[in-house]
Design a protein around this motif. Structure first.
Motif, short mmCIF file in Angstrom:
data_model
loop_
_atom_site.label_atom_id
_atom_site.label_comp_id
_atom_site.label_asym_id
_atom_site.label_seq_id
_atom_site.Cartn_x
_atom_site.Cartn_y
_atom_site.Cartn_z
N UNK A 46 1.40 1.14 -6.80
CA UNK A 46 0.07 0.52 -6.92
C UNK A 46 -0.23 -0.36 -5.71
N UNK A 47 0.74 -1.18 -5.32
CA UNK A 47 0.53 -2.07 -4.17
C UNK A 47 0.26 -1.27 -2.90
N UNK A 48 1.03 -0.21 -2.70
CA UNK A 48 0.86 0.62 -1.50
C UNK A 48 -0.52 1.29 -1.51
N UNK A 49 -0.92 1.79 -2.68
CA UNK A 49 -2.23 2.44 -2.79
C UNK A 49 -3.34 1.42 -2.50
N UNK A 50 -3.27 0.26 -3.13
CA UNK A 50 -4.33 -0.73 -2.91
C UNK A 50 -4.35 -1.25 -1.47
N UNK A 51 -3.18 -1.40 -0.86
CA UNK A 51 -3.15 -1.81 0.56
C UNK A 51 -3.90 -0.77 1.40
N UNK A 52 -3.67 0.51 1.09
CA UNK A 52 -4.29 1.58 1.87
C UNK A 52 -5.80 1.63 1.63
N UNK A 53 -6.23 1.38 0.39
CA UNK A 53 -7.67 1.42 0.09
C UNK A 53 -8.36 0.25 0.81
N UNK A 54 -7.72 -0.92 0.75
CA UNK A 54 -8.28 -2.11 1.41
C UNK A 54 -8.46 -1.86 2.91
N UNK A 55 -7.48 -1.17 3.50
CA UNK A 55 -7.47 -0.97 4.96
C UNK A 55 -7.79 0.47 5.34
N UNK A 74 -0.26 5.11 8.09
CA UNK A 74 -0.93 4.01 8.77
C UNK A 74 -0.65 2.67 8.12
N UNK A 75 -0.67 2.64 6.80
CA UNK A 75 -0.44 1.37 6.09
C UNK A 75 0.97 0.86 6.39
N UNK A 76 1.94 1.76 6.39
CA UNK A 76 3.32 1.34 6.71
C UNK A 76 3.37 0.79 8.13
N UNK A 77 2.73 1.50 9.06
CA UNK A 77 2.75 1.03 10.46
C UNK A 77 2.08 -0.33 10.59
N UNK A 78 0.94 -0.52 9.91
CA UNK A 78 0.24 -1.81 10.01
C UNK A 78 1.10 -2.94 9.47
N UNK A 79 1.99 -2.59 8.52
CA UNK A 79 2.88 -3.61 7.94
C UNK A 79 4.18 -3.75 8.71
N UNK A 80 4.32 -3.00 9.81
CA UNK A 80 5.52 -3.13 10.64
C UNK A 80 6.71 -2.32 10.15
#
Ligand SMILES: C[S@@+](CC[C@H](N)C(=O)[O-])C[C@H]1O[C@@H](n2cnc3c(N)ncnc32)[C@H](O)[C@@H]1O
Length: 383
Positions: A46-55, A74-80
């Motif tokens: 859920x957290x990963x999905x919502x992070x991706x939707x937000x960004x 992309x979400x993983x990359x943005x989070x380092x």
């Protein structure tokens, strides 16, 4: 589930979302078919999905495609996080990265960098000026969790600490606590059950504390919904709180919430036409643009037509609700939007028409950031 399997699950949920399913439905569909997933797995997906939707924009740019796979990469990359550590193709993990999925250049355009629809950039700038960059950037991150303490904040904090939940008091909002550890446990905690706390954003709490109440007033919450504002004004010592909503089903939670919090709220589906109140609250239906880090889907769904529909509805509701303000009483207009279109412009439209002889008592805007969501409050006094 391994971290790779969680990434694969997030990819399937996001593909479903990109195909048009609401994000909650897409999550539910995945969860139904994933009985093996424990509560920790579900929370992580859920957290990963919502992070991706937000960004959505910046994640698609960093992942090379607006697809579930591109968004998760992309979400993983943005989070380092190096996605190659999860995209291994082993077990249930997504297939390894190919040549075309190497990281690209950082996005240069403002809408992608801030994860904001281009057509709404001028609306945000008009409302927030130089503060727009920070406010929109804050909407790219997860929202903090705030509680409203009903009595002594120290007592609530101690009771929460017994269950491993840490909170810290906000200096500028007397009722607010920010949850700093184990936010997911709050709703099942004894402090919650016992009515020591309620869940409410800090800006909403600050708006309620800004209302000119001495105690004993009759208050009409004209757009009561789940009752957040009704319950918060009841806690300020109101004499009578009447909750109304055009959709009475939305008020179903008010009675059990009031019982838990020891508050008295009259839930009135059909408002007596002659009811006059000292204070009428209009927490109007709006774009929710001040809360888009909590409900990020709405950021991508809003259209110019829908915004125009909302502003017309806000004008109508304000005029209807104003009929219930007693002479000398106050109309409190509030939204959780940052846009002038839904805030100042609506108040100005009223003052250019039916509210020409009403007096402006207060106008305040809260900007989305670490201290709370975006919110707007205007008080008009009836002559
Ligand atoms: C922003 S929500 C209210 C949230 C609520 N005050 C809270 O704190 O939980 C707006 C509400 O306005 C209601 N609404 C929409 N049109 C209305 C109308 N014409 N008259 C009264 N309520 C209306 C919606 O059903 C919705 O519940």
């Amino acid at each position: 589930m391994t971290p790779g399997a969680r990434a694969a699950a997030a990819i399937s949920v996001l593909d479903d979302w990109l195909d048009g399913a609401p994000v909650e439905r897409a999550l539910l569909r995945w969860a139904r078919g994933a009985r093996y997933a424990g509560s920790g797995d579900r929370a992580a997906v859920r957290d990963l999905v919502y992070d991706a939707v937000r960004r959505r924009r910046s994640a698609a740019a960093a992942g090379g495609a607006l697809t579930g796979r591109g968004l998760v990469l992309g979400t993983l990359r943005l989070d380092g996080t190096d996605p190659a550590t999860l995209f291994t193709g082993q077990g249930h993990a997504p297939p390894p990265l190919d040549e075309g999925e190497r990281p690209g250049a950082a996005p240069a355009d403002r809408g992608t960098r801030l994860d904001w629809p281009d057509w709404l950039l001028p609306h945000a700038d008009a409302a927030l000026g130089a503060g727009a960059e920070a406010a929109l950037a804050a909407q790219r991150d997860r929202a903090p969790v705030f509680l409203r303490a009903l009595g002594d904040r120290g007592v609530a904090a101690e009771r929460l600490a017994e269950e491993g939940i840490s909170v810290s008091p906000l200096a500028d909002v007397a009722t607010a606590l920010e949850v700093t550890r184990n936010a997911r446990r709050v709703a099942a905690s004894a402090a919650f059950r016992e009515g020591l706390i309620d869940l409410q954003d800090a800006s909403s709490q600050a708006a309620i504390l800004s209302l000119p109440l001495a105690g004993g007033e009759t208050i009409l919450d004209y757009c009561a919904g789940g009752g957040g504002k009704s319950l918060a004004v009841a806690a300020r010592g109101a004499g009578r709180v009447v909750a109304h909503d055009a959709d009475p089903a939305r008020m179903a939670d008010i009675a059990p919430r009031a019982l838990r919090l020891g508050a008295e709220v009259e839930v009135v589906p059909d408002l007596p036409p002659g009811l006059l109140a000292d204070l009428v609250i209009v927490d109007a239906p709006c774009s929710g643009s001040g809360t888009w880090r909590r409900a990020p889907e709405a950021k991508w769904r809003l259209t110019p037509d829908r915004l125009a529909e909302l502003t017309a509805l806000q004008d109508d509701i304000l005029a209807e609700a104003a009929r219930h303000v007693r002479p000398g009483g106050i109309l409190a207009y509030m939204t959780c939007s940052i846009f002038r279109d839904e805030n100042e412009d609506r108040v100005n439209a009223a003052r250019a028409g039916w509210a020409a002889d009403w007096q402006s008592r207060l106008e305040r805007r809260w900007i989305p950031g670490p201290g709370g969501d975006g919110f707007y409050l205007a008080l008009l006094a009836r002559p």
